[in-house]
Structure formats: C-alpha cells, structure tokens
Design a protein around this motif. Sequence first.
Motif, PDB file in Angstrom:
ATOM      1  N   ASN A 119       0.831  -1.247  -0.164  1.00  8.25           N
ATOM      2  CA  ASN A 119       0.129   0.188   0.011  1.00  8.25           C
ATOM      3  C   ASN A 119       0.902   1.244   0.282  1.00  8.25           C
ATOM      4  O   ASN A 119       0.664   2.224   0.703  1.00  8.25           O
ATOM      5  CB  ASN A 119      -0.950   0.117   1.379  1.00  8.25           C
ATOM      6  N   PHE A 120       1.909   1.276  -0.885  1.00 11.23           N
ATOM      7  CA  PHE A 120       2.821   2.264  -0.831  1.00 11.23           C
ATOM      8  C   PHE A 120       2.171   3.721  -1.537  1.00 11.23           C
ATOM      9  O   PHE A 120       1.477   3.539  -2.495  1.00 11.23           O
ATOM     10  CB  PHE A 120       3.871   1.853  -1.719  1.00 11.23           C
ATOM     11  N   ASP A 121       3.094   4.817  -0.937  1.00 12.25           N
ATOM     12  CA  ASP A 121       2.396   5.982  -1.582  1.00 12.25           C
ATOM     13  C   ASP A 121       3.316   6.338  -3.074  1.00 12.25           C
ATOM     14  O   ASP A 121       2.735   7.045  -3.923  1.00 12.25           O
ATOM     15  CB  ASP A 121       2.861   7.111  -0.704  1.00 12.25           C
ATOM     16  N   ILE A 122       4.386   5.660  -2.964  1.00 11.06           N
ATOM     17  CA  ILE A 122       5.222   5.860  -4.291  1.00 11.06           C
ATOM     18  C   ILE A 122       5.874   4.479  -4.427  1.00 11.06           C
ATOM     19  O   ILE A 122       6.364   3.788  -3.467  1.00 11.06           O
ATOM     20  CB  ILE A 122       6.476   6.964  -3.761  1.00 11.06           C
ATOM     21  N   VAL A 123       5.913   3.968  -5.670  1.00 10.99           N
ATOM     22  CA  VAL A 123       6.671   2.829  -6.087  1.00 10.99           C
ATOM     23  C   VAL A 123       7.853   3.557  -7.192  1.00 10.99           C
ATOM     24  O   VAL A 123       7.681   4.103  -7.895  1.00 10.99           O
ATOM     25  CB  VAL A 123       5.934   1.833  -6.819  1.00 10.99           C
ATOM     26  N   SER A 124       8.960   3.252  -6.930  1.00 10.37           N
ATOM     27  CA  SER A 124      10.095   3.894  -7.700  1.00 10.37           C
ATOM     28  C   SER A 124      11.071   2.668  -8.322  1.00 10.37           C
ATOM     29  O   SER A 124      11.453   1.666  -7.738  1.00 10.37           O
ATOM     30  CB  SER A 124      11.181   4.722  -6.824  1.00 10.37           C
ATOM     31  N   GLY A 125      11.192   2.891  -9.528  1.00 12.10           N
ATOM     32  CA  GLY A 125      12.131   1.757 -10.177  1.00 12.10           C
ATOM     33  C   GLY A 125      13.542   2.076  -9.803  1.00 12.10           C
ATOM     34  O   GLY A 125      13.996   3.259  -9.803  1.00 12.10           O
ATOM     35  N   THR A 126      14.318   1.018  -9.588  1.00 14.49           N
ATOM     36  CA  THR A 126      15.779   1.085  -9.144  1.00 14.49           C
ATOM     37  C   THR A 126      16.551   0.258 -10.122  1.00 14.49           C
ATOM     38  O   THR A 126      16.410  -0.766 -10.161  1.00 14.49           O
ATOM     39  CB  THR A 126      15.646   0.860  -7.656  1.00 14.49           C
ATOM     40  N   ARG A 127      17.809   1.112 -10.403  1.00 11.42           N
ATOM     41  CA  ARG A 127      18.800   0.305 -11.052  1.00 11.42           C
ATOM     42  C   ARG A 127      19.862  -0.277 -10.264  1.00 11.42           C
ATOM     43  O   ARG A 127      20.798  -0.954 -10.684  1.00 11.42           O
ATOM     44  CB  ARG A 127      19.399   1.309 -12.098  1.00 11.42           C
ATOM     45  N   GLY A 133      19.639  -2.931 -13.392  1.00 12.38           N
ATOM     46  CA  GLY A 133      21.095  -2.722 -14.045  1.00 12.38           C
ATOM     47  C   GLY A 133      20.670  -1.640 -15.097  1.00 12.38           C
ATOM     48  O   GLY A 133      19.426  -1.065 -15.255  1.00 12.38           O
ATOM     49  N   VAL A 134      21.779  -1.351 -15.764  1.00 12.86           N
ATOM     50  CA  VAL A 134      21.668  -0.592 -16.936  1.00 12.86           C
ATOM     51  C   VAL A 134      22.459  -0.995 -18.094  1.00 12.86           C
ATOM     52  O   VAL A 134      23.401  -1.802 -18.043  1.00 12.86           O
ATOM     53  CB  VAL A 134      22.518   0.732 -16.668  1.00 12.86           C
ATOM     54  N   HIS A 135      21.937  -0.918 -19.538  1.00 14.25           N
ATOM     55  CA  HIS A 135      22.264  -1.552 -20.450  1.00 14.25           C
ATOM     56  C   HIS A 135      22.792  -0.821 -21.696  1.00 14.25           C
ATOM     57  O   HIS A 135      21.509   0.294 -21.904  1.00 14.25           O
ATOM     58  CB  HIS A 135      21.286  -2.722 -21.053  1.00 14.25           C
ATOM     59  N   GLY A 136      23.519  -0.612 -22.349  1.00 13.16           N
ATOM     60  CA  GLY A 136      23.890   0.275 -23.413  1.00 13.16           C
ATOM     61  C   GLY A 136      24.746   1.680 -23.256  1.00 13.16           C
ATOM     62  O   GLY A 136      24.948   2.429 -23.990  1.00 13.16           O
ATOM     63  N   SER A 161      17.164   3.422  -2.878  1.00 11.84           N
ATOM     64  CA  SER A 161      18.349   3.063  -3.500  1.00 11.84           C
ATOM     65  C   SER A 161      18.838   3.950  -4.919  1.00 11.84           C
ATOM     66  O   SER A 161      19.682   4.031  -5.391  1.00 11.84           O
ATOM     67  CB  SER A 161      18.393   1.670  -3.751  1.00 11.84           C
ATOM     68  N   ASP A 162      17.878   4.642  -5.496  1.00  5.72           N
ATOM     69  CA  ASP A 162      17.982   5.126  -6.646  1.00  5.72           C
ATOM     70  C   ASP A 162      17.275   6.458  -6.644  1.00  5.72           C
ATOM     71  O   ASP A 162      16.020   6.414  -6.980  1.00  5.72           O
ATOM     72  CB  ASP A 162      17.442   4.253  -7.782  1.00  5.72           C
ATOM     73  N   LEU A 163      18.171   7.518  -6.618  1.00  2.00           N
ATOM     74  CA  LEU A 163      17.396   8.781  -6.488  1.00  2.00           C
ATOM     75  C   LEU A 163      17.440   9.613  -7.843  1.00  2.00           C
ATOM     76  O   LEU A 163      16.420  10.588  -8.044  1.00  2.00           O
ATOM     77  CB  LEU A 163      18.138   9.672  -5.329  1.00  2.00           C
ATOM     78  N   PRO A 208      13.241  -3.464  -8.724  1.00  3.63           N
ATOM     79  CA  PRO A 208      14.199  -3.400  -9.644  1.00  3.63           C
ATOM     80  C   PRO A 208      14.021  -3.399 -11.216  1.00  3.63           C
ATOM     81  O   PRO A 208      13.006  -4.115 -11.537  1.00  3.63           O
ATOM     82  CB  PRO A 208      15.004  -4.801  -9.289  1.00  3.63           C
ATOM     83  N   ILE A 209      14.654  -2.365 -11.919  1.00  2.00           N
ATOM     84  CA  ILE A 209      14.387  -2.255 -13.231  1.00  2.00           C
ATOM     85  C   ILE A 209      15.587  -2.455 -14.120  1.00  2.00           C
ATOM     86  O   ILE A 209      16.818  -2.212 -13.681  1.00  2.00           O
ATOM     87  CB  ILE A 209      13.479  -0.982 -13.622  1.00  2.00           C
ATOM     88  N   SER A 210      15.441  -2.884 -15.410  1.00  4.80           N
ATOM     89  CA  SER A 210      16.738  -2.735 -16.315  1.00  4.80           C
ATOM     90  C   SER A 210      16.552  -1.490 -17.236  1.00  4.80           C
ATOM     91  O   SER A 210      15.601  -1.386 -17.907  1.00  4.80           O
ATOM     92  CB  SER A 210      16.712  -3.876 -17.293  1.00  4.80           C
ATOM     93  N   PHE A 211      17.230  -0.540 -17.098  1.00  3.49           N
ATOM     94  CA  PHE A 211      17.312   0.779 -17.930  1.00  3.49           C
ATOM     95  C   PHE A 211      18.071   0.347 -19.205  1.00  3.49           C
ATOM     96  O   PHE A 211      19.278   0.219 -19.121  1.00  3.49           O
ATOM     97  CB  PHE A 211      17.994   1.856 -16.996  1.00  3.49           C
ATOM     98  N   VAL A 212      17.611   0.616 -20.216  1.00  7.54           N
ATOM     99  CA  VAL A 212      18.236   0.436 -21.463  1.00  7.54           C
ATOM    100  C   VAL A 212      18.231   1.795 -22.245  1.00  7.54           C
ATOM    101  O   VAL A 212      17.337   2.523 -22.363  1.00  7.54           O
ATOM    102  CB  VAL A 212      17.077  -0.528 -22.479  1.00  7.54           C
ATOM    103  N   ASP A 213      19.325   1.886 -22.701  1.00  8.95           N
ATOM    104  CA  ASP A 213      19.742   3.426 -23.342  1.00  8.95           C
ATOM    105  C   ASP A 213      18.939   3.655 -24.555  1.00  8.95           C
ATOM    106  O   ASP A 213      18.559   2.621 -25.179  1.00  8.95           O
ATOM    107  CB  ASP A 213      21.134   3.399 -23.905  1.00  8.95           C
ATOM    108  N   ARG A 214      18.509   4.778 -25.047  1.00  7.63           N
ATOM    109  CA  ARG A 214      17.655   4.998 -26.057  1.00  7.63           C
ATOM    110  C   ARG A 214      17.942   4.370 -27.278  1.00  7.63           C
ATOM    111  O   ARG A 214      19.083   4.242 -27.668  1.00  7.63           O
ATOM    112  CB  ARG A 214      17.455   6.293 -26.415  1.00  7.63           C
ATOM    113  N   VAL A 215      17.070   3.830 -28.166  1.00  5.23           N
ATOM    114  CA  VAL A 215      17.426   3.236 -29.436  1.00  5.23           C
ATOM    115  C   VAL A 215      17.397   4.419 -30.388  1.00  5.23           C
ATOM    116  O   VAL A 215      18.307   4.633 -31.559  1.00  5.23           O
ATOM    117  CB  VAL A 215      16.143   2.280 -29.993  1.00  5.23           C
TER     118      VAL A 215
END
Length: 240
Positions: A119-127, A133-136, A161-163, A208-215
């Motif tokens: 029941n979170f007020d905020i849900v944040s994606g974290t790398r 992680g991060v790709h690209g 963990s990811d601001l 946790p999210i995987s951040f992929v650099d723009r195409v």
Amino acid sequence: MAARGPGRLSVLLPTYNERDNLPLVVWLLARTFSDSGIDFEIIIIDDGSPDGTQEVAQQLEKIYGSDKIVRKLFLFPSGTAYIHGMKYATGNFIVIMDADLSHHVRLNFMYCGKQKEGNFDIVSGTRYKGNGGVHGWDLKRKLISRGANFLTQVLLRPGASDLTGSFRLYRKEVLEKLMEKCVSKGYVFQMEMIVRARQLGYTIGEVPISFVDRVYGESKLGGNEIVSFLKGLLTLFATT
C-alpha cells in the motif's frame, strides 16, 4: 486473469524530439494496460519539439481517442512539465516515465503488484538493487550515474536506492503535495522528490528495473546538467 489496479492510471510522458520513439512506447503502454484490464490515459507533454513529435502525438490521439491520449505543449524544464501535465491527469495514480523506450513499459507488477503489496504512496524503479541494472551505456556514463547516486546516498540518506531515476508511480494526492514542496528543475527534480517524500513520511517501495539506453535520438544529459545536479545536491544537503 486480468490484473486489477486501484482505479484509473495516468502516465505522464514529457517529450522532446521523440518522433521515432513515441508511437512505439504508446502502443506498448496501450497494449499492456488493455491486456491487464487497467483503465488508463497517456498525457504527452511536449517541449516544442522541432522534429514533428507534436504531429505524431496528434495522430496518436486520433488512433486511440482523446480519452486515452492527451496532448499538451509546455516549454519549460522537466520538473515543471510534470506539474503542467498533472493538472490534466484524472487517474488515482500517476506514473512518470521517459518516452525514449529506456523504461520497460510492462507496469503490471509495479502498478498492480508492488503498490498493492505494501500500500505504498510511491513505487520507484531502481537500477541499483536486486537484479536492476543499466544496458547500453559507456563506462563514462555508468561512472557518472554511480557517482551521482553514491553522493546522494552519503549526503542525503534518503531511504531509497535510486534517486536519479525517473520511472515512478505516485498516488495522485501525494504527487500534488510533493510538487508544492519541490523547487528543483531538470535532473535534480527527481532527487528532490524522494528527499521531500522521506521528510513528509510517505512510504516508498522499490522495484528493480533494467534501464536500456535509447534506441533513437540522443541523450539530453550534458555538462550543464551535471553542474546543475551537483549544485542541487549541495542545496538539498544544506536545507534538508
């Protein structure tokens, strides 16, 4: 069985020169939400793109309908673009994300899973947690991102963990309150939102999210943004 979320979801998509990316990200979002039984709207906030992004948004509005695609023109930094877009949001929850396909658009888990779980007020994606992680990215940009996040953790101790990421879900009333408190613009805006949320006692869940650099297109991160980030970080450290 279709996932069920708490009411209507509004997605805020700030754009600048995203002509090539916008049709795909909108199609992916619309398909995901429709398959999951989620009532949604996508608010496209364009920063006067000279590449024809506004014309593409207009065509998308015709395809999906004005109840699903809302087009707005706004010529200011990203933080204030969110304020502008939020004025037109009708959802109980608001997602902010990039329009360049760097964020995975399958929001089922974030929206219907993690938020309901605590029941979170905020849900944040974290790398920087779990299998995120991060790709690209090249080594330089990875070092900049890691360094920026390390400094924020040491100086601000935010409880997240990811601001510096920009993929988040907010209760609408929580986002409105945070917008009233935040004064930063650009890349510092995302950091200040989490710091203010901690101050006000809002609950934050992380996915946790995987951040992929723009195409398509080019990153807007440059030297000026890095300097602004450091100034903003020191300001927050001195005032919070």
